[in-house]
Design a protein around this motif. Sequence first.
Motif, PDB file in Angstrom:
ATOM      1  N   GLY A  51       9.559  15.267  -1.578  1.00 36.68           N
ATOM      2  CA  GLY A  51      10.389  15.310  -2.790  1.00 36.68           C
ATOM      3  C   GLY A  51      11.688  14.540  -2.641  1.00 36.68           C
ATOM      4  N   ARG A  52      12.289  14.601  -1.450  1.00 39.08           N
ATOM      5  CA  ARG A  52      13.522  13.842  -1.222  1.00 39.08           C
ATOM      6  C   ARG A  52      13.260  12.342  -1.325  1.00 39.08           C
ATOM      7  N   TRP A  53      12.117  11.900  -0.781  1.00 38.66           N
ATOM      8  CA  TRP A  53      11.787  10.480  -0.879  1.00 38.66           C
ATOM      9  C   TRP A  53      11.471  10.078  -2.311  1.00 38.66           C
ATOM     10  N   VAL A  54      10.913  11.003  -3.079  1.00 38.73           N
ATOM     11  CA  VAL A  54      10.712  10.742  -4.509  1.00 38.73           C
ATOM     12  C   VAL A  54      12.055  10.426  -5.161  1.00 38.73           C
ATOM     13  N   MET A  55      13.075  11.215  -4.831  1.00 41.62           N
ATOM     14  CA  MET A  55      14.412  10.996  -5.390  1.00 41.62           C
ATOM     15  C   MET A  55      15.022   9.681  -4.908  1.00 41.62           C
ATOM     16  N   ILE A  56      14.871   9.386  -3.609  1.00 41.85           N
ATOM     17  CA  ILE A  56      15.442   8.152  -3.049  1.00 41.85           C
ATOM     18  C   ILE A  56      14.781   6.930  -3.674  1.00 41.85           C
ATOM     19  N   ASP A  57      13.439   6.945  -3.741  1.00 40.70           N
ATOM     20  CA  ASP A  57      12.728   5.847  -4.405  1.00 40.70           C
ATOM     21  C   ASP A  57      13.221   5.667  -5.834  1.00 40.70           C
ATOM     22  N   GLY A  58      13.384   6.799  -6.508  1.00 41.54           N
ATOM     23  CA  GLY A  58      13.839   6.750  -7.897  1.00 41.54           C
ATOM     24  C   GLY A  58      15.207   6.114  -8.037  1.00 41.54           C
ATOM     25  N   GLY A  59      16.119   6.473  -7.128  1.00 38.47           N
ATOM     26  CA  GLY A  59      17.461   5.882  -7.161  1.00 38.47           C
ATOM     27  C   GLY A  59      17.421   4.374  -6.957  1.00 38.47           C
ATOM     28  N   ILE A  60      16.575   3.917  -6.031  1.00 37.63           N
ATOM     29  CA  ILE A  60      16.442   2.477  -5.782  1.00 37.63           C
ATOM     30  C   ILE A  60      15.867   1.781  -7.015  1.00 37.63           C
ATOM     31  N   LEU A  61      14.883   2.409  -7.636  1.00 43.10           N
ATOM     32  CA  LEU A  61      14.259   1.807  -8.816  1.00 43.10           C
ATOM     33  C   LEU A  61      15.210   1.749 -10.007  1.00 43.10           C
ATOM     34  N   VAL A  62      16.084   2.724 -10.130  1.00 43.94           N
ATOM     35  CA  VAL A  62      17.091   2.679 -11.206  1.00 43.94           C
ATOM     36  C   VAL A  62      17.928   1.410 -11.084  1.00 43.94           C
ATOM     37  N   LEU A  63      18.346   1.098  -9.855  1.00 43.25           N
ATOM     38  CA  LEU A  63      19.130  -0.123  -9.621  1.00 43.25           C
ATOM     39  C   LEU A  63      18.283  -1.374  -9.842  1.00 43.25           C
ATOM     40  N   LEU A  64      17.034  -1.351  -9.370  1.00 42.28           N
ATOM     41  CA  LEU A  64      16.149  -2.497  -9.536  1.00 42.28           C
ATOM     42  C   LEU A  64      15.849  -2.757 -11.006  1.00 42.28           C
ATOM     43  N   ASN A  65      15.626  -1.695 -11.761  1.00 41.63           N
ATOM     44  CA  ASN A  65      15.375  -1.840 -13.200  1.00 41.63           C
ATOM     45  C   ASN A  65      16.575  -2.475 -13.907  1.00 41.63           C
ATOM     46  N   ALA A  66      17.770  -2.049 -13.497  1.00 45.14           N
ATOM     47  CA  ALA A  66      18.986  -2.606 -14.089  1.00 45.14           C
ATOM     48  C   ALA A  66      19.104  -4.103 -13.781  1.00 45.14           C
ATOM     49  N   ALA A 141      10.207  -2.323 -17.376  1.00 46.83           N
ATOM     50  CA  ALA A 141      11.136  -3.402 -17.042  1.00 46.83           C
ATOM     51  C   ALA A 141      10.380  -4.659 -16.615  1.00 46.83           C
ATOM     52  N   ILE A 142       9.327  -4.489 -15.826  1.00 50.48           N
ATOM     53  CA  ILE A 142       8.508  -5.628 -15.407  1.00 50.48           C
ATOM     54  C   ILE A 142       7.874  -6.298 -16.621  1.00 50.48           C
TER      55      ILE A 142
END
Length: 206
Positions: A51-66, A141-142
Amino acid sequence: MKITIRLLFFIIGLAIMTFGVCMTIKVSDIGVGAWDALNVALTNKVGLSVGRWVMIDGGILVLLNALLLKRRPDILSLLTIIVIGSLVDFWLNTVFELFNVEGLITKSAMLLVGILIIGFGASIYLQAKFPQSPIDNYMLAISERFGVNLMVAKTIGEITALIPAFFLHGPISYGTLIITFTVGPAIQLFFPYFEKSMQRIQRNYS
């Protein structure tokens, strides 16, 4: 009242969806979805919970999407991924800690039931029209950035997770292919019913 109903759809839907996700993770030796394979691999190699990695991946993707869309980060989608990650850890550490699954037929059946539950839960949570998870936004986004359809964008998104999961020796097998090509139809199977249910409920409380 409408916001309360939407919130209920959001929480209940995510709770059901993540339960299905954890069912597939429980039988991960026959393969899990691309992003789950990455998160399981990171847990095994680095530590921290899935679950923690789910959150970390999500945070990275938020920046990537931006970056892809040249917009401000969608901070609200972080709340969605935090709820998802927390629920994944909750289910894995409670219900799915209590038993083991043996036998290929049993594992395959659990995988298929998990996929149906994922589709069932996702079709509920999507009715809330709350911020989607960063993984869903990554697909969008892609599609917008490169002008490809959603199927191509979804495939690119899955490959993004599959490549590092492969090199980290994540649980990639035939179950990964099954999940990749069946979760979408599973959502579509239940979506119209809950869409009509949401519309009927909102009319009753309007």
